[in-house]
Scaffold this motif. Structure first.
Motif, PDB file in Angstrom:
ATOM      1  N   PRO A  46       0.770  -1.226  -0.085  1.00  0.00           N
ATOM      2  CA  PRO A  46       0.084  -0.023   0.038  1.00  0.00           C
ATOM      3  C   PRO A  46       0.807   1.192   0.145  1.00  0.00           C
ATOM      4  CG  PRO A  46      -0.746  -1.556   1.737  1.00  0.00           C
ATOM      5  CD  PRO A  46       0.428  -2.001   1.227  1.00  0.00           C
ATOM      6  N   PHE A  47       2.126   1.217   0.422  1.00  0.00           N
ATOM      7  CA  PHE A  47       3.163   2.391   0.439  1.00  0.00           C
ATOM      8  C   PHE A  47       3.585   2.750  -0.780  1.00  0.00           C
ATOM      9  CE2 PHE A  47       2.416   0.741   4.729  1.00  0.00           C
ATOM     10  CZ  PHE A  47       2.106   2.032   5.454  1.00  0.00           C
ATOM     11  N   ILE A  48       3.819   1.522  -1.806  1.00  0.00           N
ATOM     12  CA  ILE A  48       4.483   1.970  -2.996  1.00  0.00           C
ATOM     13  C   ILE A  48       4.023   3.048  -3.967  1.00  0.00           C
ATOM     14  CG2 ILE A  48       5.196   0.812  -5.180  1.00  0.00           C
ATOM     15  CD1 ILE A  48       5.480  -1.726  -3.346  1.00  0.00           C
ATOM     16  N   ALA A  49       2.641   2.950  -4.158  1.00  0.00           N
ATOM     17  CA  ALA A  49       2.013   4.030  -5.033  1.00  0.00           C
ATOM     18  C   ALA A  49       2.015   5.475  -4.620  1.00  0.00           C
ATOM     19  CB  ALA A  49       0.622   3.787  -5.371  1.00  0.00           C
ATOM     20  N   PRO A  50       1.942   5.758  -3.228  1.00  0.00           N
ATOM     21  CA  PRO A  50       2.071   6.895  -2.600  1.00  0.00           C
ATOM     22  C   PRO A  50       3.517   7.516  -2.700  1.00  0.00           C
ATOM     23  CG  PRO A  50       0.335   5.811  -1.408  1.00  0.00           C
ATOM     24  CD  PRO A  50       1.139   4.904  -2.344  1.00  0.00           C
ATOM     25  N   LEU A  51       4.343   6.514  -2.314  1.00  0.00           N
ATOM     26  CA  LEU A  51       5.608   6.939  -2.284  1.00  0.00           C
ATOM     27  C   LEU A  51       6.399   7.461  -3.357  1.00  0.00           C
ATOM     28  CD1 LEU A  51       8.246   7.087  -0.621  1.00  0.00           C
ATOM     29  CD2 LEU A  51       8.656   4.723  -1.012  1.00  0.00           C
ATOM     30  N   LEU A  52       5.958   6.398  -4.779  1.00  0.00           N
ATOM     31  CA  LEU A  52       6.367   6.797  -6.127  1.00  0.00           C
ATOM     32  C   LEU A  52       6.013   8.278  -6.495  1.00  0.00           C
ATOM     33  CD1 LEU A  52       5.869   3.539  -7.755  1.00  0.00           C
ATOM     34  CD2 LEU A  52       8.065   4.536  -7.249  1.00  0.00           C
ATOM     35  N   THR A  53       4.522   8.542  -5.930  1.00  0.00           N
ATOM     36  CA  THR A  53       4.270   9.634  -6.360  1.00  0.00           C
ATOM     37  C   THR A  53       4.687  10.922  -5.535  1.00  0.00           C
ATOM     38  OG1 THR A  53       1.874   8.527  -6.471  1.00  0.00           O
ATOM     39  CG2 THR A  53       1.967  11.096  -6.383  1.00  0.00           C
ATOM     40  N   VAL A  54       5.138  10.686  -4.378  1.00  0.00           N
ATOM     41  CA  VAL A  54       5.977  11.876  -3.647  1.00  0.00           C
ATOM     42  C   VAL A  54       7.015  11.927  -4.409  1.00  0.00           C
ATOM     43  CG1 VAL A  54       7.208  12.320  -1.633  1.00  0.00           C
ATOM     44  CG2 VAL A  54       4.873  11.513  -1.433  1.00  0.00           C
ATOM     45  N   LEU A  55       7.742  10.877  -4.757  1.00  0.00           N
ATOM     46  CA  LEU A  55       9.127  11.123  -5.337  1.00  0.00           C
ATOM     47  C   LEU A  55       9.081  11.698  -6.881  1.00  0.00           C
ATOM     48  CD1 LEU A  55      10.801   7.569  -4.597  1.00  0.00           C
ATOM     49  CD2 LEU A  55      11.288   9.887  -3.659  1.00  0.00           C
ATOM     50  N   ALA A  56       7.980  11.542  -7.571  1.00  0.00           N
ATOM     51  CA  ALA A  56       7.582  12.000  -8.731  1.00  0.00           C
ATOM     52  C   ALA A  56       7.479  13.709  -8.675  1.00  0.00           C
ATOM     53  CB  ALA A  56       6.510  11.410  -9.562  1.00  0.00           C
ATOM     54  N   GLY A  57       6.832  13.938  -7.573  1.00  0.00           N
ATOM     55  CA  GLY A  57       6.672  15.207  -7.319  1.00  0.00           C
ATOM     56  C   GLY A  57       7.611  16.121  -6.907  1.00  0.00           C
ATOM     57  N   PHE A  58       8.668  15.361  -6.144  1.00  0.00           N
ATOM     58  CA  PHE A  58      10.115  16.054  -5.816  1.00  0.00           C
ATOM     59  C   PHE A  58      10.621  16.271  -6.983  1.00  0.00           C
ATOM     60  CE2 PHE A  58       9.399  14.933  -1.307  1.00  0.00           C
ATOM     61  CZ  PHE A  58       9.568  16.074  -0.516  1.00  0.00           C
ATOM     62  N   ALA A  59      10.682  15.372  -7.789  1.00  0.00           N
ATOM     63  CA  ALA A  59      11.583  15.302  -9.190  1.00  0.00           C
ATOM     64  C   ALA A  59      11.207  16.281 -10.155  1.00  0.00           C
ATOM     65  CB  ALA A  59      11.610  13.972  -9.841  1.00  0.00           C
ATOM     66  N   GLY A  60       9.741  16.925  -9.832  1.00  0.00           N
ATOM     67  CA  GLY A  60       9.120  17.816 -10.749  1.00  0.00           C
ATOM     68  C   GLY A  60       8.790  17.384 -12.229  1.00  0.00           C
ATOM     69  N   VAL A  61       8.566  16.054 -12.398  1.00  0.00           N
ATOM     70  CA  VAL A  61       8.470  15.386 -13.614  1.00  0.00           C
ATOM     71  C   VAL A  61       7.017  15.931 -14.048  1.00  0.00           C
ATOM     72  CG1 VAL A  61       9.740  13.363 -13.487  1.00  0.00           C
ATOM     73  CG2 VAL A  61       7.233  13.453 -12.625  1.00  0.00           C
ATOM     74  N   ARG A  62       6.446  16.152 -15.380  1.00  0.00           N
ATOM     75  CA  ARG A  62       5.483  16.837 -15.814  1.00  0.00           C
ATOM     76  C   ARG A  62       4.406  15.688 -15.781  1.00  0.00           C
ATOM     77  NH1 ARG A  62       6.151  19.484 -21.771  1.00  0.00           N
ATOM     78  NH2 ARG A  62       3.954  19.656 -21.202  1.00  0.00           N
TER      79      ARG A  62
END
Length: 100
Positions: A46-62
């Motif tokens: 359950p933690f994988i999808a939110p964690l990937l989303t946080v990392l994508a947000g920090f990376a600033g991907v479009r």
């Protein structure tokens, strides 16, 4: 910044649900009973999808917003396995809405 904060809140919500289920003696499908806990890989699901989303947000991907939508659907699907625990399912659904 609000995107990242929302998904960090989802991660915190899952952590709170995990702790509350352990204290209350409730065994959602991804945790399993306390005497026979699931594998650490299943517990981490359950933690994988939110964690990937946080990392994508920090990376600033479009495409982070699109990943957020997919992550909310994936995260909400974890509540389907807990139909016999309506309170736990409602808490998880509220956590997912915080990330949207």
């Amino acid at each position: 910044m609000a995107f990242i904060a929302g998904w960090v809140g989802v991660l915190g919500g899952f952590g709170a649900i995990w702790q509350a289920c352990r204290i209350a003696g409730i065994a959602p499908w991804w945790l399993g009973p306390e005497t026979n806990m699931r594998s650490v890989f299943v517990i981490a699901l359950p933690f994988i999808a939110p964690l990937l989303t946080v990392l994508a947000g920090f990376a600033g991907v479009r495409w982070a917003c699109h990943l957020g939508i997919v992550a909310s659907l994936v995260t909400a699907s974890f509540a389907l396995g807990d139909l016999h625990f309506p309170d736990s399912r409602q808490s998880r659904r509220s956590s997912v809405c915080a990330g949207c």
